[in-house]
Design a protein around this motif. Sequence first.
Motif, PDB file in Angstrom:
ATOM      1  N   VAL A   1       0.830  -1.206   0.000  1.00 12.90           N
ATOM      2  CA  VAL A   1       0.000   0.000   0.000  1.00 12.90           C
ATOM      3  C   VAL A   1       0.869   1.263   0.000  1.00 12.90           C
ATOM      4  O   VAL A   1       0.580   2.220  -0.717  1.00 12.90           O
ATOM      5  CB  VAL A   1      -0.966  -0.008   1.214  1.00 12.90           C
ATOM      6  N   ALA A   2       1.938   1.270   0.785  1.00  9.50           N
ATOM      7  CA  ALA A   2       2.797   2.459   0.846  1.00  9.50           C
ATOM      8  C   ALA A   2       3.376   2.782  -0.529  1.00  9.50           C
ATOM      9  O   ALA A   2       3.391   3.952  -0.946  1.00  9.50           O
ATOM     10  CB  ALA A   2       3.917   2.255   1.867  1.00  9.50           C
ATOM     11  N   PHE A   3       3.839   1.768  -1.234  1.00 12.33           N
ATOM     12  CA  PHE A   3       4.389   1.999  -2.567  1.00 12.33           C
ATOM     13  C   PHE A   3       3.307   2.524  -3.512  1.00 12.33           C
ATOM     14  O   PHE A   3       3.525   3.478  -4.261  1.00 12.33           O
ATOM     15  CB  PHE A   3       5.004   0.719  -3.146  1.00 12.33           C
ATOM     16  N   LEU A   4       2.131   1.888  -3.488  1.00 17.76           N
ATOM     17  CA  LEU A   4       1.051   2.319  -4.378  1.00 17.76           C
ATOM     18  C   LEU A   4       0.614   3.752  -4.086  1.00 17.76           C
ATOM     19  O   LEU A   4       0.349   4.529  -5.014  1.00 17.76           O
ATOM     20  CB  LEU A   4      -0.136   1.357  -4.280  1.00 17.76           C
ATOM     21  N   LEU A   5       0.545   4.105  -2.797  1.00 22.24           N
ATOM     22  CA  LEU A   5       0.201   5.484  -2.452  1.00 22.24           C
ATOM     23  C   LEU A   5       1.252   6.466  -2.972  1.00 22.24           C
ATOM     24  O   LEU A   5       0.918   7.525  -3.518  1.00 22.24           O
ATOM     25  CB  LEU A   5       0.042   5.647  -0.936  1.00 22.24           C
ATOM     26  N   ALA A   6       2.527   6.106  -2.825  1.00 23.73           N
ATOM     27  CA  ALA A   6       3.606   6.965  -3.321  1.00 23.73           C
ATOM     28  C   ALA A   6       3.562   7.065  -4.845  1.00 23.73           C
ATOM     29  O   ALA A   6       3.728   8.155  -5.411  1.00 23.73           O
ATOM     30  CB  ALA A   6       4.962   6.427  -2.852  1.00 23.73           C
ATOM     31  N   GLN A   7       3.325   5.938  -5.506  1.00 19.49           N
ATOM     32  CA  GLN A   7       3.270   5.922  -6.963  1.00 19.49           C
ATOM     33  C   GLN A   7       2.119   6.792  -7.475  1.00 19.49           C
ATOM     34  O   GLN A   7       2.299   7.635  -8.357  1.00 19.49           O
ATOM     35  CB  GLN A   7       3.107   4.477  -7.443  1.00 19.49           C
ATOM     36  N   LEU A   8       0.930   6.600  -6.914  1.00 15.27           N
ATOM     37  CA  LEU A   8      -0.225   7.392  -7.330  1.00 15.27           C
ATOM     38  C   LEU A   8      -0.076   8.862  -6.932  1.00 15.27           C
ATOM     39  O   LEU A   8      -0.468   9.753  -7.689  1.00 15.27           O
ATOM     40  CB  LEU A   8      -1.517   6.814  -6.733  1.00 15.27           C
ATOM     41  N   GLY A   9       0.506   9.098  -5.758  1.00 15.03           N
ATOM     42  CA  GLY A   9       0.712  10.476  -5.314  1.00 15.03           C
ATOM     43  C   GLY A   9       1.639  11.236  -6.244  1.00 15.03           C
ATOM     44  O   GLY A   9       1.378  12.388  -6.617  1.00 15.03           O
ATOM     45  N   SER A  10       2.713  10.592  -6.643  1.00 16.29           N
ATOM     46  CA  SER A  10       3.656  11.218  -7.570  1.00 16.29           C
ATOM     47  C   SER A  10       2.994  11.478  -8.921  1.00 16.29           C
ATOM     48  O   SER A  10       3.136  12.558  -9.508  1.00 16.29           O
ATOM     49  CB  SER A  10       4.878  10.322  -7.736  1.00 16.29           C
ATOM     50  N   HIS A  11       2.250  10.498  -9.391  1.00 16.27           N
ATOM     51  CA  HIS A  11       1.526  10.643 -10.661  1.00 16.27           C
ATOM     52  C   HIS A  11       0.519  11.790 -10.579  1.00 16.27           C
ATOM     53  O   HIS A  11       0.462  12.651 -11.470  1.00 16.27           O
ATOM     54  CB  HIS A  11       0.822   9.320 -10.993  1.00 16.27           C
ATOM     55  N   ALA A  12      -0.264  11.812  -9.510  1.00 21.07           N
ATOM     56  CA  ALA A  12      -1.282  12.848  -9.339  1.00 21.07           C
ATOM     57  C   ALA A  12      -0.646  14.235  -9.231  1.00 21.07           C
ATOM     58  O   ALA A  12      -1.141  15.197  -9.822  1.00 21.07           O
ATOM     59  CB  ALA A  12      -2.123  12.555  -8.094  1.00 21.07           C
ATOM     60  N   ALA A  13       0.443  14.346  -8.483  1.00 19.33           N
ATOM     61  CA  ALA A  13       1.109  15.638  -8.318  1.00 19.33           C
ATOM     62  C   ALA A  13       1.645  16.155  -9.652  1.00 19.33           C
ATOM     63  O   ALA A  13       1.524  17.345  -9.961  1.00 19.33           O
ATOM     64  CB  ALA A  13       2.233  15.523  -7.291  1.00 19.33           C
ATOM     65  N   GLY A  14       2.238  15.266 -10.439  1.00 21.83           N
ATOM     66  CA  GLY A  14       2.760  15.670 -11.740  1.00 21.83           C
ATOM     67  C   GLY A  14       1.668  16.142 -12.684  1.00 21.83           C
ATOM     68  O   GLY A  14       1.814  17.178 -13.357  1.00 21.83           O
ATOM     69  N   LEU A  15       0.558  15.417 -12.728  1.00 21.21           N
ATOM     70  CA  LEU A  15      -0.564  15.813 -13.580  1.00 21.21           C
ATOM     71  C   LEU A  15      -1.172  17.136 -13.125  1.00 21.21           C
ATOM     72  O   LEU A  15      -1.533  17.983 -13.943  1.00 21.21           O
ATOM     73  CB  LEU A  15      -1.644  14.731 -13.591  1.00 21.21           C
ATOM     74  N   PHE A  16      -1.292  17.312 -11.814  1.00 25.68           N
ATOM     75  CA  PHE A  16      -1.862  18.559 -11.302  1.00 25.68           C
ATOM     76  C   PHE A  16      -0.953  19.733 -11.657  1.00 25.68           C
ATOM     77  O   PHE A  16      -1.435  20.794 -12.071  1.00 25.68           O
ATOM     78  CB  PHE A  16      -2.086  18.474  -9.791  1.00 25.68           C
ATOM     79  N   ALA A  17       0.347  19.546 -11.529  1.00 25.63           N
ATOM     80  CA  ALA A  17       1.298  20.605 -11.886  1.00 25.63           C
ATOM     81  C   ALA A  17       1.148  21.000 -13.351  1.00 25.63           C
ATOM     82  O   ALA A  17       1.176  22.188 -13.691  1.00 25.63           O
ATOM     83  CB  ALA A  17       2.730  20.163 -11.581  1.00 25.63           C
ATOM     84  N   GLU A  18       0.974  20.005 -14.218  1.00 28.51           N
ATOM     85  CA  GLU A  18       0.759  20.298 -15.639  1.00 28.51           C
ATOM     86  C   GLU A  18      -0.526  21.078 -15.854  1.00 28.51           C
ATOM     87  O   GLU A  18      -0.561  22.032 -16.635  1.00 28.51           O
ATOM     88  CB  GLU A  18       0.702  18.999 -16.446  1.00 28.51           C
ATOM     89  N   ARG A  19      -1.577  20.681 -15.153  1.00 30.02           N
ATOM     90  CA  ARG A  19      -2.871  21.359 -15.325  1.00 30.02           C
ATOM     91  C   ARG A  19      -2.814  22.817 -14.866  1.00 30.02           C
ATOM     92  O   ARG A  19      -3.295  23.702 -15.555  1.00 30.02           O
ATOM     93  CB  ARG A  19      -3.957  20.613 -14.561  1.00 30.02           C
ATOM     94  N   VAL A  20      -2.237  23.061 -13.694  1.00 25.26           N
ATOM     95  CA  VAL A  20      -2.234  24.437 -13.180  1.00 25.26           C
ATOM     96  C   VAL A  20      -1.216  25.316 -13.892  1.00 25.26           C
ATOM     97  O   VAL A  20      -1.332  26.536 -13.881  1.00 25.26           O
ATOM     98  CB  VAL A  20      -2.059  24.506 -11.644  1.00 25.26           C
ATOM     99  N   ALA A  21      -0.231  24.696 -14.550  1.00 28.76           N
ATOM    100  CA  ALA A  21       0.735  25.479 -15.335  1.00 28.76           C
ATOM    101  C   ALA A  21       0.016  26.235 -16.452  1.00 28.76           C
ATOM    102  O   ALA A  21       0.461  27.318 -16.853  1.00 28.76           O
ATOM    103  CB  ALA A  21       1.822  24.575 -15.898  1.00 28.76           C
TER     104      ALA A  21
END
Length: 150
Positions: A3-23
């Motif tokens: 679970v910890a790995f999956l949360l980190a993986q999804l968190g990193s993915h989500a953060a990157g996509l959000f950064a692209e959107r707000v850019a």
Amino acid sequence: MGVAFLLAQLGSHAAGLFAERVAALDLTPPQAGLLRMLKGSPGCSQRELADRLGMPPSRFVPFVDTMEERGLVERRRNPDDRRLHALYLTEAGESLLDELRPLAMAHEADLTSTLSPEEYRQLKGLLQRMAADKNLTPGVHPGFRSVRPR
């Protein structure tokens, strides 16, 4: 995978996509977060906001300077303590926040599109419970601690 790995993986993915959107709005995720926070707590002092975000004042002041220069936030003297500055959204900040909302909602919908409404509620509740157990401040991304002004 745990679970910890999956949360980190999804968190990193989500953060990157959000950064692209707000850019697209010429914002960084921390700037978007501060706009949202000021909408919910207008008139907070810089010190209180820096503490809430876990950001050292030496980083918070130039971070806010950048947003003030863009006309998104304004500092006002605190009438009760003239040494403190209270922060408020400007009309331009409010307008940008209005543009940000649909992007954030689309981001949430995209990330959770495979979940049923019940699964979404259940996952959100479980994650909130886990975050509370770790004493994480609701609504504050841990990335604020490392924010550098741009």
